[in-house]
Design a protein around this motif. Sequence first.
Motif, PDB file in Angstrom:
ATOM      1  N   GLN A   1      -2.116  -8.069  -0.724  1.00  0.00           N
ATOM      2  CA  GLN A   1      -1.281  -7.305  -1.639  1.00  0.00           C
ATOM      3  C   GLN A   1      -1.839  -7.329  -3.060  1.00  0.00           C
ATOM      4  O   GLN A   1      -1.833  -6.315  -3.758  1.00  0.00           O
TER       5      GLN A   1
ATOM      6  N   LEU B   1       4.324  -4.729  -7.854  1.00  0.00           N
ATOM      7  CA  LEU B   1       4.463  -5.573  -6.673  1.00  0.00           C
ATOM      8  C   LEU B   1       5.930  -5.929  -6.509  1.00  0.00           C
ATOM      9  O   LEU B   1       6.587  -6.325  -7.465  1.00  0.00           O
TER      10      LEU B   1
ATOM     11  N   ARG C   1       8.876  -7.821  -3.730  1.00  0.00           N
ATOM     12  CA  ARG C   1       9.096  -8.632  -2.540  1.00  0.00           C
ATOM     13  C   ARG C   1      10.591  -8.777  -2.349  1.00  0.00           C
ATOM     14  O   ARG C   1      11.316  -9.011  -3.301  1.00  0.00           O
TER      15      ARG C   1
ATOM     16  N   SER D   1       3.948 -10.829  -2.542  1.00  0.00           N
ATOM     17  CA  SER D   1       4.354  -9.451  -2.344  1.00  0.00           C
ATOM     18  C   SER D   1       4.381  -9.105  -0.880  1.00  0.00           C
ATOM     19  O   SER D   1       3.510  -9.480  -0.135  1.00  0.00           O
TER      20      SER D   1
ATOM     21  N   ILE E   1       4.042  -2.773  -1.932  1.00  0.00           N
ATOM     22  CA  ILE E   1       3.585  -2.224  -3.210  1.00  0.00           C
ATOM     23  C   ILE E   1       4.340  -0.931  -3.436  1.00  0.00           C
ATOM     24  O   ILE E   1       4.447  -0.084  -2.551  1.00  0.00           O
TER      25      ILE E   1
END
Length: 86
Positions: free
Chosen positions: A41, A62, A64, A77, A80
Amino acid sequence: DTPYETRQQGKSSIFSYIETFYNSKRRHSSLDYLSPNDFEQVYLAKLLNSLSSKLGNFNVYLTRYTTDGDLDTTFGSDGITVMSTA
């Protein structure tokens, strides 16, 4: 957890755990102590940012999320997000 009915089921389950969970999430010294998922990532984000600086029309963020769908603020992450600035 129930015992496996056959040795092959046990081997298959262990292989699956190692390949799909453990190896992808554990940190590797060869990847600057990032997990393969996080390294990939970060690499993709750097690549997209490099393209962005040349093309000038998008930014990369990024993100998550936890399994509950909440934003995870820890490093790393799972995805994206590319947002157009045009």
